[in-house]
Scaffold this active site. Structure first.
Site, PDB file in Angstrom:
ATOM      1  N   HIS A  96     -29.463  41.233 -18.418  1.00 56.23           N
ATOM      2  CA  HIS A  96     -28.250  41.825 -17.869  1.00 56.23           C
ATOM      3  C   HIS A  96     -28.531  42.411 -16.486  1.00 56.23           C
ATOM      4  CE1 HIS A  96     -26.850  41.255 -21.890  1.00 56.23           C
ATOM      5  NE2 HIS A  96     -27.680  42.146 -22.382  1.00 56.23           N
ATOM      6  N   ARG A 127     -28.119  33.941 -19.447  1.00 59.95           N
ATOM      7  CA  ARG A 127     -28.903  33.400 -20.558  1.00 59.95           C
ATOM      8  C   ARG A 127     -30.149  32.668 -20.072  1.00 59.95           C
ATOM      9  NH1 ARG A 127     -23.566  33.392 -21.855  1.00 59.95           N
ATOM     10  NH2 ARG A 127     -23.071  34.436 -23.840  1.00 59.95           N
ATOM     11  N   HIS A 185     -34.617  39.602 -23.273  1.00 53.60           N
ATOM     12  CA  HIS A 185     -34.640  39.989 -24.678  1.00 53.60           C
ATOM     13  C   HIS A 185     -33.829  39.015 -25.528  1.00 53.60           C
ATOM     14  CE1 HIS A 185     -30.995  41.909 -23.054  1.00 53.60           C
ATOM     15  NE2 HIS A 185     -30.490  41.795 -24.272  1.00 53.60           N
ATOM     16  N   GLN A 219     -31.622  36.508 -23.192  1.00 51.30           N
ATOM     17  CA  GLN A 219     -30.679  36.936 -22.169  1.00 51.30           C
ATOM     18  C   GLN A 219     -31.199  38.109 -21.368  1.00 51.30           C
ATOM     19  OE1 GLN A 219     -27.289  39.282 -24.471  1.00 51.30           O
ATOM     20  NE2 GLN A 219     -27.907  37.442 -25.614  1.00 51.30           N
ATOM     21  N   GLU A 265     -28.645  48.415 -23.027  1.00 49.45           N
ATOM     22  CA  GLU A 265     -28.372  48.398 -24.469  1.00 49.45           C
ATOM     23  C   GLU A 265     -29.404  49.214 -25.226  1.00 49.45           C
ATOM     24  OE1 GLU A 265     -28.609  44.357 -25.717  1.00 49.45           O
ATOM     25  OE2 GLU A 265     -26.904  43.681 -24.547  1.00 49.45           O
TER      26      GLU A 265
END
Length: 385
Positions: A80, A260, A241, A78, A113
């Site tokens: 972001h 994804r 990642h 995925q 993240e």
């Protein structure tokens, strides 16, 4: 005031059947347990001792979401979006229902993240490997048609990695995908050492979980990163990642925006994935735990969150509270005492949230805890007393 927080594990299929139970010292539930959320995200706000949920206290204003994450199988590959990309995508999809299967953007925020390993090893795929190194890896897979085709495309001019990922996920390369996967499995079974042996075994394991998935070959283009306990990696916007296995503490901006890129039965919007994908290559820096002192900060270049690991050896550690702060216990015995006089022992696998009137707390005991708070431009106020 200190508000004790708990939550039920989320039962995503990729979750571990033992890691969270072992952490908390209880009998496994018999079902996959993937994540425990400590935050006020509307998808699963934390439960507050005595009744209610954290969003009722904060009004849903927390800039971060803190989690325990237990991967028994690989998660989807995925990426972001940046804030600008999220805002544009959110506005573009404003006419779609919140649960529409065609919706890519669940909110207008980015989702950087940080993951820190709690298990002895935590395996992940983080970022894209430089093409020359991937070509070296492919040299050990022989000259089958699929490997030759992949090698040829990686040597093409332009943004070769973006073009290769588009080709792999576009639905026209299944024969080549199957061929490359077979070559990986053969090489992983034949080699016990060498530069790429560990990576090939990891990708072969991914293939066993997702047979025939084009994402297996996408994974072959990525850095295989093995974290030891206390080590972490920061995953910026646009960085491809996937977590493979292990237990960790994860903190992120409060968002649910995910595009994804394989290893999933869920929808993959290839054009949108490619639009936000950053194909800059290179290793993702590993953040190491402190070799002395109780406190390990994990510096990140975003204002949404900050995370510190505190290893308690019987001496108290003072923590300045600036903004919405919580303490998550992950080992041993941890007690949090507020300047106001409130004191709570924090069971492993649970957290406490500091209400705004608290200016500092002190951690005592023998164990390990993580302190989550909004990010700051200056280092957080942590000191051994």
């Amino acid at each position: 005031m200190l508000l004790p927080l708990t939550n039920a594990p989320r039962d995503y299929a990729w979750g571990s059947d033992s890691l969270l139970a072992e952490l908390e010292g209880r009998t496994p539930s018999g079902s996959p347990e993937a994540e425990v959320w400590f935050g006020d995200h509307p998808g699963d706000p934390a439960d507050v001792e005595g009744g209610g949920t954290l969003d009722q206290i904060t009004g849903g204003s927390l800039p971060y979401l803190l989690k325990l994450l237990a991967a028994g199988q690989p998660l989807s590959i995925q990426v972001h979006p940046t804030i600008a990309q999220a805002r544009e995508g959110w506005a573009r999809e404003s006419g779609l229902a919140a649960d529409d299967s065609q919706r890519n953007y669940r909110d207008d925020n980015h989702k950087p993240e940080l993951i820190v390993a709690l298990s002895d090893t935590f395996e992940s795929l983080s970022g894209l490997r430089p093409v020359p190194a991937t070509l070296e890896l492919l040299d050990g897979l022989g000259d089958s048609a699929g490997v030759v085709a992949l090698r040829h495309r990686l040597r093409a001019d332009g943004d070769a990695l973006r073009d290769v990922i588009a080709w792999l996920l576009g639905g026209t390369a299944q024969a080549e995908v199957d061929d490359v996967i077979a070559a990986v499995e053969a090489a992983a079974g034949a080699s016990t050492d060498g530069q790429w042996a560990t990576t090939l075994r990891a990708i072969s394991g991914v293939a066993a979980t997702y047979p025939g998935d084009p994402g297996v070959v996408v994974a072959l283009l990525m850095n295989h990163v093995v974290l030891r306990r206390g080590e972490g990696v920061f995953l910026r916007a646009g960085l491809l990642h996937a977590y493979l296995s292990g237990l960790g503490v994860e903190i992120m901006a409060a968002s649910d925006n995910v595009l994804r890129g394989g290893l999933t039965p869920k929808r993959i919007d290839v054009p949108e994935l490619l639009a936000i994908l950053d194909t800059t290559t290179g290793e993702v820096p590993v953040l190491r735990p402190a070799t002395d002192g109780a406190v390990t900060p994990y510096p990140v270049p975003v204002p949404d969150f900050a995370l510190d690991r505190i290893v308690l050896d019987g001496e108290p550690v003072a923590v300045d509270v600036e903004g919405p702060t919580m303490v998550l216990a992950t080992a041993g015995e941890v007690t949090v005492a507020a300047a106001s006089g409130d004191e709570r022992r924090v069971a492993v696998g649970t957290a406490v949230f500091m209400t705004p009137e608290e200016e500092s707390v002190t951690l005592t005991g023998r164990g390990e805890a993580f302190v989550a708070a909004p990010g700051r431009d200056t280092p957080k106020g942590r000191q051994e007393l």
